[in-house]
Scaffold this active site. Structure first.
Site, mmCIF file in Angstrom:
data_model
loop_
_atom_site.group_PDB
_atom_site.id
_atom_site.type_symbol
_atom_site.label_atom_id
_atom_site.label_comp_id
_atom_site.label_asym_id
_atom_site.label_seq_id
_atom_site.Cartn_x
_atom_site.Cartn_y
_atom_site.Cartn_z
ATOM 1 N N GLU A 23 6.398 -15.788 44.215
ATOM 2 C CA GLU A 23 5.045 -15.487 43.735
ATOM 3 C C GLU A 23 4.948 -14.044 43.256
ATOM 4 O OE1 GLU A 23 4.444 -18.291 47.369
ATOM 5 O OE2 GLU A 23 5.827 -16.688 46.754
ATOM 6 N N GLU A 29 -0.205 -16.562 61.963
ATOM 7 C CA GLU A 29 1.206 -16.634 61.611
ATOM 8 C C GLU A 29 2.073 -16.180 62.781
ATOM 9 O OE1 GLU A 29 2.967 -16.160 57.401
ATOM 10 O OE2 GLU A 29 3.280 -14.190 58.318
ATOM 11 N N HIS A 72 -26.770 -15.724 57.625
ATOM 12 C CA HIS A 72 -27.463 -16.646 56.728
ATOM 13 C C HIS A 72 -26.524 -17.747 56.253
ATOM 14 C CE1 HIS A 72 -31.109 -14.133 56.422
ATOM 15 N NE2 HIS A 72 -30.246 -13.155 56.660
ATOM 16 N N LYS A 132 8.104 -23.620 51.111
ATOM 17 C CA LYS A 132 8.735 -22.802 50.070
ATOM 18 C C LYS A 132 9.929 -23.528 49.462
ATOM 19 C CE LYS A 132 7.564 -18.238 51.978
ATOM 20 N NZ LYS A 132 8.146 -16.979 52.510
ATOM 21 N N GLY A 154 6.277 -8.458 57.789
ATOM 22 C CA GLY A 154 5.296 -8.250 56.727
ATOM 23 C C GLY A 154 3.888 -8.057 57.232
ATOM 24 N N LYS A 165 10.239 -7.090 50.045
ATOM 25 C CA LYS A 165 11.401 -6.578 50.755
ATOM 26 C C LYS A 165 12.698 -7.023 50.089
ATOM 27 C CE LYS A 165 11.359 -6.654 55.273
ATOM 28 N NZ LYS A 165 11.492 -7.070 56.696
#
Length: 556
Positions: A223, A364, A395, A516, A278, A217
């Site tokens: 990242e 979140e 399993h 961050k 997001g 955005k």
């Protein structure tokens, strides 16, 4: 001005909460075997269908540890916090995200073109459909081969570069709907800043035939921009001309200046709005990679599935309202039984990424300890959400679900029709396991039943299953774009239901910010020269972090 929600920071002191507390004390000793014996018809009375024909989803909550009285008390709780009013406020564009001063209008992304939903006096629906039209036109150009790369070749590889909601949503949805996707387009999703992620993807792509979608955005997510820059360098190393970027990169962003500086033609920038979070954005321009894969008509059906569930959530009574019941049942276990986790177990290999998608959506959103009015919450909030597809999970971790000391409420998701049929008994075996697991979890097998089968006495305690492990069953006709839209919307609204009861804001995520900020500072310290780094004592962190940074630099 922000909408004024009914505060529930003191929800634990409310009359409906007290009634549920007393009711839970009465119900906890009862086994699901007893509940079914007392009410043999609960298998029908605690099941209903959302939608119709091939687009239907059945929701069965008969194997939950509750009764019709429980549902009534949970409905009273929903009314106490004015859930109906909060739904209306969210869907009408009121400011339901007060910490960021904005609406949360993901439901507007799938609204019909004639709807009116206003933000600051402006109807946002025409802008939503304008973006959808631009996305559709672009998708058709790529899918038809009209969009050409710098050397005149059509697109055969699409790389979506994003992180969080700009990756988890499209990646999950593409995997879920790969059976209806264009097989001539290879779709790739890069999110992890670990260089192995982008390097592995680029190694299997042809730069002359690759389209990169940079989804950010702000066009400033570290990242995402790091991975996008690596894609850009890879492309230029192969094609040798800066002008090639415009043919091979598009952006999903709102920052035209940064997009242009990167070399992307802003005519190929697709925007969305600050009222789209997001983790709620897969049906916005963030879903461009999905639209490229499945085509605009199928994407429109995907949106129609969301809209069908939105309308169901808005209008259905609580006792027949799938998202509201999912949320209220989650409240029942999280707050009155102290069950801290929720498993999501899709019996569909295509939905392998769905639990990971729901981890972000749920944890979140509701991983909060502060109420809307700034007080510390008085009750437990967001559960730990996790899961894997069946039958693989059987399993792996089902042993703990069946006989462990931790009770894990579970959602089982399956479909009557397979997405692929290689012949043989695959789908019947898959669905036999699907139904068997919920039955085994609910009813178990008593020591007497085990002994009656001739099991040695010393093994009876090991082979007995306590049962009374709660689950819901979600059974769709088939995994289609429409059905997937319905499923995603159901969980979106489940999360909102719980947020309203707990009195938290499900649309912000301040908890991820500190990491961050610190990472930005530490990156500079890791990349500093040896001279700048000579005085180890100058590092500003705690002794553990300082020592780790120094050791990393030694090893690097």
């Amino acid at each position: 001005m922000a909408d004024s929600p009914a505060t529930s920071s003191d929800i634990a002191a409310s009359a409906p909460w007290a009634a549920l507390t007393d009711h839970a004390a009465e119900l906890k000793p009862q086994h699901l075997r007893e509940l079914f014996a007392v009410d043999p018809s609960r298998g029908e009375s605690m099941r209903f269908t959302v939608g119709s024909s091939d687009r239907a989803i059945d929701f069965d909550y008969a194997k939950q540890r509750l009764t019709s009285e429980t549902v009534g008390l949970l409905a009273d709780l929903a009314d106490h916090v004015d859930l109906r009013g909060r739904i209306a406020a969210m869907m009408s564009g009121a400011v339901v995200n007060p910490t960021e001063g904005r609406p949360a209008l993901h439901t507007a992304l799938r609204a019909p073109s004639d709807a009116v939903i206003e933000v600051d006096g402006v109807n946002v629906v025409p802008a939503v459909h304008d973006v959808l039209a631009r996305l559709g036109a672009f998708a058709e150009r790529v899918r038809s081969g009209a969009w050409l790369g710098f050397t005149g070749k059509p697109v055969r590889h699409v790389i979506n570069v994003g992180i969080g909601g700009s990756d988890l949503g499209p990646a999950m949805a593409y995997q879920a709907l790969a059976h209806v996707a264009d097989p001539s387009l290879d779709m790739h999703f890069v999110s992890n800043v670990d260089g192995a992620d982008v390097a592995g993807t680029l190694a299997v792509c042809d730069p002359e035939q690759t389209l990169v979608i940079v989804a950010s955005k702000s066009f400033g997510t570290i990242e995402t921009l790091t991975n996008a820059q690596s894609c850009r360098e890879w492309l230029l190393a192969a094609l040798g001309d800066e002008a090639a970027v415009a043919n091979h990169f598009v952006a999903v962003s709102t920052n035209a200046e940064r997009v242009a500086a990167f070399g992307i033609d802003t005519d190929n920038m697709f925007g969305f709005w600050d009222w789209v979070g997001g983790r709620y954005s897969v049906d916005s321009a963030i879903g461009l990679s999905l639209m490229l894969a499945i085509g605009p008509p199928a994407f429109a059906d995907f949106l129609a599935g969301f809209r069908a569930m939105d309308e169901h959530y808005r209008d259905a009574p609580w006792a027949e309202n799938m998202p509201a019941l999912m949320g209220l049942i989650g409240i029942w276990y999280r707050n009155f039984f102290d069950f801290g986790t929720q498993a999501v177990l899709p019996y569909s290999d295509r939905l392998a990424r769905f639990p990971a998608y729901l981890q972000q959506l749920d944890m979140e959103s509701n991983g909060k300890s502060t109420t809307l009015d700034g007080r510390v919450v008085s009750v437990e909030t967001g559960p730990i959400v996790w899961g894997e597809p069946g039958t693989n999970g059987q399993h792996a971790f089902y042993q703990l679900i069946h006989q462990g000391t931790t009770i894990i409420p579970s959602d089982f998701i399956g479909f009557a029709r397979p997405v692929a049929d290689p012949g043989g008994r695959h789908h019947d075996q898959l669905m036999a396991n699907f139904f068997a697991q919920t039955e085994a979890l609910a009813f178990g097998r008593t020591a007497a039943e085990v002994a009656a089968e001739g099991v040695a006495a010393e093994l009876v305690p090991h082979k007995a299953f306590g049962g009374n492990r709660p689950s819901s069953t979600i059974l769709g006709v088939e995994l289609s774009p429409h059905t997937l839209g319905m499923l995603i919307a159901a969980y979106e609204h489940k999360v909102f239901t719980q947020a309203v009861v707990w009195g938290v804001n499900p649309f912000d995520q301040w908890g991820v910010e500190l990491g961050k900020v610190l990472a930005t500072a530490i990156t500079a310290e890791l990349e500093a020269s040896a001279a700048d780094f000579a005085d180890g004592a100058s590092l500003p962190h705690d002794s553990s972090t300082n020592a780790l940074i120094r050791r990393y630099r030694e090893l690097r």
